[in-house]
Design an enzyme around this catalytic site. Structure first.
Site, PDB file in Angstrom:
ATOM      1  N   TYR A 144      33.990  53.584  -7.729  1.00  0.00           N
ATOM      2  CA  TYR A 144      33.556  52.593  -6.742  1.00  0.00           C
ATOM      3  C   TYR A 144      32.188  52.070  -7.158  1.00  0.00           C
ATOM      4  O   TYR A 144      31.304  52.841  -7.507  1.00  0.00           O
ATOM      5  CB  TYR A 144      33.477  53.229  -5.357  1.00  0.00           C
ATOM      6  CG  TYR A 144      32.949  52.309  -4.273  1.00  0.00           C
ATOM      7  CD1 TYR A 144      33.717  51.242  -3.807  1.00  0.00           C
ATOM      8  CD2 TYR A 144      31.693  52.513  -3.714  1.00  0.00           C
ATOM      9  CE1 TYR A 144      33.236  50.404  -2.804  1.00  0.00           C
ATOM     10  CE2 TYR A 144      31.205  51.685  -2.707  1.00  0.00           C
ATOM     11  CZ  TYR A 144      31.985  50.629  -2.254  1.00  0.00           C
ATOM     12  OH  TYR A 144      31.512  49.802  -1.265  1.00  0.00           O
ATOM     13  N   ASP A 239      26.916  53.250 -13.727  1.00  0.00           N
ATOM     14  CA  ASP A 239      26.616  53.154 -12.303  1.00  0.00           C
ATOM     15  C   ASP A 239      26.135  54.526 -11.849  1.00  0.00           C
ATOM     16  O   ASP A 239      26.928  55.431 -11.626  1.00  0.00           O
ATOM     17  CB  ASP A 239      27.865  52.722 -11.525  1.00  0.00           C
ATOM     18  CG  ASP A 239      27.590  52.592 -10.035  1.00  0.00           C
ATOM     19  OD1 ASP A 239      26.500  53.017  -9.589  1.00  0.00           O
ATOM     20  OD2 ASP A 239      28.460  52.071  -9.313  1.00  0.00           O
ATOM     21  N   LYS A 267      20.716  54.583  -3.364  1.00  0.00           N
ATOM     22  CA  LYS A 267      20.660  55.883  -2.681  1.00  0.00           C
ATOM     23  C   LYS A 267      19.316  56.614  -2.855  1.00  0.00           C
ATOM     24  O   LYS A 267      18.355  56.222  -2.205  1.00  0.00           O
ATOM     25  CB  LYS A 267      21.883  56.708  -3.056  1.00  0.00           C
ATOM     26  CG  LYS A 267      23.134  55.953  -2.550  1.00  0.00           C
ATOM     27  CD  LYS A 267      24.459  56.598  -2.721  1.00  0.00           C
ATOM     28  CE  LYS A 267      25.505  55.720  -2.034  1.00  0.00           C
ATOM     29  NZ  LYS A 267      26.701  55.449  -2.771  1.00  0.00           N
TER      30      LYS A 267
HETATM   31  C1  LIG Z   1      27.339  53.911  -2.845  1.00  0.00           C
HETATM   32  C2  LIG Z   1      27.702  53.397  -4.155  1.00  0.00           C
HETATM   33  C3  LIG Z   1      27.601  52.038  -4.491  1.00  0.00           C
HETATM   34  C4  LIG Z   1      27.303  50.980  -3.478  1.00  0.00           C
HETATM   35  O1  LIG Z   1      26.049  51.134  -2.933  1.00  0.00           O
HETATM   36  P1  LIG Z   1      25.747  50.430  -1.508  1.00  0.00           P
HETATM   37  O2  LIG Z   1      24.285  50.691  -1.309  1.00  0.00           O
HETATM   38  O3  LIG Z   1      26.634  51.103  -0.523  1.00  0.00           O
HETATM   39  O4  LIG Z   1      26.056  48.997  -1.657  1.00  0.00           O
HETATM   40  C5  LIG Z   1      27.838  51.666  -5.792  1.00  0.00           C
HETATM   41  N1  LIG Z   1      28.165  52.560  -6.720  1.00  0.00           N
HETATM   42  C6  LIG Z   1      28.301  53.866  -6.439  1.00  0.00           C
HETATM   43  C7  LIG Z   1      28.642  54.821  -7.524  1.00  0.00           C
HETATM   44  C8  LIG Z   1      28.094  54.328  -5.138  1.00  0.00           C
HETATM   45  O5  LIG Z   1      28.290  55.607  -4.864  1.00  0.00           O
END
Ligand SMILES: *Cc1c(COP(=O)(O)O)cnc(C)c1O
Length: 429
Positions: A144, A239, A267
């Site tokens: 994701y 990511d 995060k």
């Molecule tokens: C949470 C997450 C996102 C998206 O981040 P948001 O701040 O919710 O837009 C993208 N990549 C990964 C791996 C994530 O866990």
């Protein structure tokens, strides 16, 4: 346990907010119960609107590596507010956090702050396309990267055919250049590159996948991505929105000893305030406006309050590298306790862990990719979740989200979790 106030709030929320929540997983839909509404939190615990206290393993999905609102983090925040909430002008804090992130992360020369992980990955892909002059991108099923259009796609009938949008509102043309490969399968990605590697702008991957439950990348798989990106002149995007500053101070790149060309963060770097970032090699990041032609902007990007908490958190992690060893130990204890419960009860399930990230998969056999995790008994996970909730343990409300441990989770918290898990698992079988 009473949930009257949470239930009443949920009814009220459903009237004016789609599904009653501002992000789908919070609705607890996949675990078959109504959500609990948070009222306050401290350390490893959340208190809900009915006064129930829970040991929290959601931790806001990752930002809270120190747990909820420790005083050492909040100190100075109100003073920062009084200096101004936002200016629309550059600040010293933005210089500072950019330096910290670039020094922390292997191979990072420059970084741009944004407001969410979604924005970070969306922008990183635009930059990779601008830099290479190519259109195709590769992602992996089960990873994701936020909710931008080009990434809401599944593989459909095969890797080399068109991807299928996973949401109405995403036109087929928008995902036509997104190729979806199988995670941890280096043969599959090799095939795709031999077919059209010269047209691929970038590979985007969670080096430690945390959005299909926890599925760490295999080293040989990640090495193959590096090798292919180099061979074909594609950009490798890690990511690290979850794994950044969590898998290690230098993220999964440090943990595996493999570099990306662009990395995305979120995060932890905002410590609970809305922040994202993407960064990479100087020649790539030089493409970003205003130094280059690839447009990307943000009214609140580099917000002073978010920078204040981010800098504080990252400095703490930098100056206390022992935190990672402590988190590893806590994670290991929790894993071992859970595995003992599973063995004792003769259950075929497995616990997968990477440092402070952990998932109990309700399926048999190895878990390496999305096809594997799809075999999980999600109805059973729902019963397990509800059992644990009544015991005062708040797990992720989905089989496909990881448990997050923080600095605030004590050995007693972990022992309590293992003990209560044994009770709940016994009742399940
Ligand atoms: C949470 C997450 C996102 C998206 O981040 P948001 O701040 O919710 O837009 C993208 N990549 C990964 C791996 C994530 O866990």
């Amino acid at each position: 346990m009473k949930h009257d106030n949470s239930n009443a709030l949920f009814k009220r929320a459903e009237e004016y907010i789609p599904g009653g929540v501002n992000s789908p997983v919070r609705a607890f839909k996949s675990v078959g119960t109504a959500p609990v509404f948070a009222a306050s939190a401290h350390g490893s615990h959340i208190v809900d609107e009915d006064g129930n206290s829970y040991l929290d393993y959601i931790c806001s999905w990752g930002p809270l590596i120190f747990g909820h609102s420790p005083n050492y983090l909040l100190e100075g925040l109100t003073e920062a507010v009084s200096r101004g909430i936002t200016y629309g002008l550059p600040t010293a804090a933005e210089c500072e956090i950019a330096e910290i992130i670039c020094h922390a992360y292997p191979g990072l020369d420059m970084v741009r702050m944004v407001n969410s992980g979604t924005e970070a990955t969306m922008s990183a892909i635009r930059v990779a396309r601008g830099y290479t002059g190519r259109n195709k991108i590769v992602k992996f099923e089960g990873c994701y990267h936020g909710h931008s259009d080009a990434l809401l796609v599944s593989s459909g009938s095969g890797t080399l055919t068109y991807g299928v949008p996973t949401s109405p509102g995403v036109p087929a043309q928008v995902v036509a250049d997104t190729l979806v490969c199988r995670y941890n399968d280096h043969e599959n990605i090799r095939e795709v590159f031999s077919a059209c590697g010269d047209e691929i702008a970038c590979i985007i991957v969670e080096p430690v996948a945390g959005n299909m439950g926890l599925v760490p990348g295999r080293p040989e798989f990640l090495r193959t991505l590096r090798e292919l990106a180099d061979a074909y002149g594609s950009v490798l995007i890690f990511d690290e929105v979850i794994s950044g500053f969590r898998a290690a101070y230098g993220g999964a790149a440090e943990l595996y000893g493999i570099r990306s060309d662009i990395a995305c963060f979120g995060k932890i770097i905002g410590s609970g305030l809305p922040v994202g970032a993407y960064g990479g090699r100087r020649d790539i990041m030089a493409c970003v406006s205003p130094s280059g032609p690839v447009y990307q902007a943000g009214t609140l990007s580099g917000n002073p309050l978010a920078m204040f908490l981010g800098i504080k958190s990252l400095r703490l992690l930098q100056n206390h590298p022992e935190i990672y060893a402590e988190l590893e130990n806590k994670g290991k204890k929790l894993q071992q306790g859970m595995e003992e419960n599973i063995r004792e009860l003769n259950l075929p399930y497995r616990v997968v862990r990477c440092g402070s990230l952990l998932t109990l998969f309700f399926c048999e056999g190895e878990v390496n990719c999305y096809d594997d995790v799809k075999r999980c008994d999600t109805a059973l996970y729902g019963r397990y979740f509800r059992g644990m909730l009544e015991q005062g343990i708040l797990l992720p409300p989905s089989q496909y989200e990881c448990m997050f441990l923080s600095q605030a989770h004590s050995d007693e918290d972990i022992a309590e979790t293992v003990e209560k898990q044994r009770i709940v698992l016994k009742e399940l079988i």
